[in-house]
Design a protein around this motif. Structure first.
Motif, mmCIF file in Angstrom:
data_model
loop_
_atom_site.group_PDB
_atom_site.id
_atom_site.type_symbol
_atom_site.label_atom_id
_atom_site.label_comp_id
_atom_site.label_asym_id
_atom_site.label_seq_id
_atom_site.Cartn_x
_atom_site.Cartn_y
_atom_site.Cartn_z
ATOM 1 N N LEU A 2 0.859 -1.179 0.000
ATOM 2 C CA LEU A 2 0.000 0.000 0.000
ATOM 3 C C LEU A 2 0.896 1.230 0.000
ATOM 4 C CD1 LEU A 2 -2.577 -1.098 2.700
ATOM 5 C CD2 LEU A 2 -3.049 -0.793 0.276
ATOM 6 N N LYS A 3 0.380 2.315 -0.553
ATOM 7 C CA LYS A 3 1.104 3.582 -0.533
ATOM 8 C C LYS A 3 0.290 4.585 0.255
ATOM 9 C CE LYS A 3 2.228 3.339 -5.298
ATOM 10 N NZ LYS A 3 2.451 4.032 -6.537
ATOM 11 N N THR A 4 0.988 5.469 0.938
ATOM 12 C CA THR A 4 0.332 6.561 1.636
ATOM 13 C C THR A 4 1.287 7.743 1.645
ATOM 14 O OG1 THR A 4 -0.854 7.193 3.637
ATOM 15 C CG2 THR A 4 1.147 5.905 3.946
ATOM 16 N N SER A 5 0.764 8.915 1.861
ATOM 17 C CA SER A 5 1.592 10.118 1.976
ATOM 18 C C SER A 5 1.545 10.606 3.406
ATOM 19 C CB SER A 5 1.084 11.213 1.043
ATOM 20 O OG SER A 5 1.310 10.863 -0.286
ATOM 21 N N HIS A 6 2.692 11.053 3.893
ATOM 22 C CA HIS A 6 2.773 11.591 5.243
ATOM 23 C C HIS A 6 3.754 12.765 5.198
ATOM 24 C CE1 HIS A 6 2.497 11.698 9.567
ATOM 25 N NE2 HIS A 6 3.802 11.665 9.651
ATOM 26 N N GLN A 35 6.080 10.135 0.310
ATOM 27 C CA GLN A 35 5.322 8.926 -0.016
ATOM 28 C C GLN A 35 5.932 7.745 0.724
ATOM 29 O OE1 GLN A 35 4.908 8.192 -4.198
ATOM 30 N NE2 GLN A 35 3.202 6.817 -3.892
ATOM 31 N N HIS A 79 5.586 3.512 1.782
ATOM 32 C CA HIS A 79 5.071 2.208 1.376
ATOM 33 C C HIS A 79 5.037 1.308 2.603
ATOM 34 C CE1 HIS A 79 6.614 3.927 -2.350
ATOM 35 N NE2 HIS A 79 5.722 3.189 -2.956
ATOM 36 N N GLN A 121 -8.160 -1.802 2.400
ATOM 37 C CA GLN A 121 -6.735 -1.992 2.118
ATOM 38 C C GLN A 121 -6.531 -2.918 0.931
ATOM 39 O OE1 GLN A 121 -5.650 -3.322 6.089
ATOM 40 N NE2 GLN A 121 -4.475 -1.437 6.439
#
Length: 159
Positions: A77-81, A85, A87, A99
């Protein structure tokens, strides 16, 4: 000029100078380094180890107890914080529906992107070689997938 564009220019220059048609990128790197291209810094050991764990996670395959068919255990999964970016992986047995939907969608998008580029490459080659039989690869993979799903296993450990 971007670093990538400059690297692409070096590949073309290497090809023009050596007249090779099958390009070994390690030889290109050696050739470029000999012409002053700066060698990259060694990777951070922690980043390298994380990549090795990522590669190992992607290879984990288990078999469905009911069907005997293989499935991947860990899904990316990818997310930005904070503009970065990130993983991460989820175990299929613990993943939420959201998910899994996101992870499977990401993999499908990779397939679509590969198929799009494949079709562009095929079209270009066919246009550039009008005197040869055109290469026509079907983009609908449904039949191929069903064949593989129903093929006898060649190797019990293969996925």
């Amino acid at each position: 000029m971007s670093r990538r564009k400059e690297m692409q220019r070096f590949i073309r220059a290497y090809k023009d100078e050596t007249k090779v048609t099958e390009i070994d990128m390690k030889k290109v790197a050696k050739w470029a380094a000999g012409r002053g291209w700066p060698l990259p810094l060694p990777p951070d050991p922690l980043d390298l180890l994380a990549k090795q764990f990522t590669d190992a996670a992607r290879e984990v395959v288990e078999y469905d107890k009911k069907t005997g068919k293989p499935y991947r255990v860990y899904h990316a999964l990818k997310t930005s914080h904070g503009g970065t970016q990130l993983h991460f992986f989820v175990d299929i047995a613990e993943a939420t529906r959201t998910q899994m939907h996101v992870s499977l969608g990401l993999r499908r998008e990779q397939m679509v992107s590969d198929g799009l580029m494949l079709s562009y490459d095929q079209d270009h080659w066919n246009d550039a070689h009008p005197d040869e039989d055109p290469i026509q690869l079907p983009m609908d993979l449904s039949f191929d997938i069903e064949l593989r799903k129903n093929a006898p296993d060649e190797d019990e450990g293969a996925a």
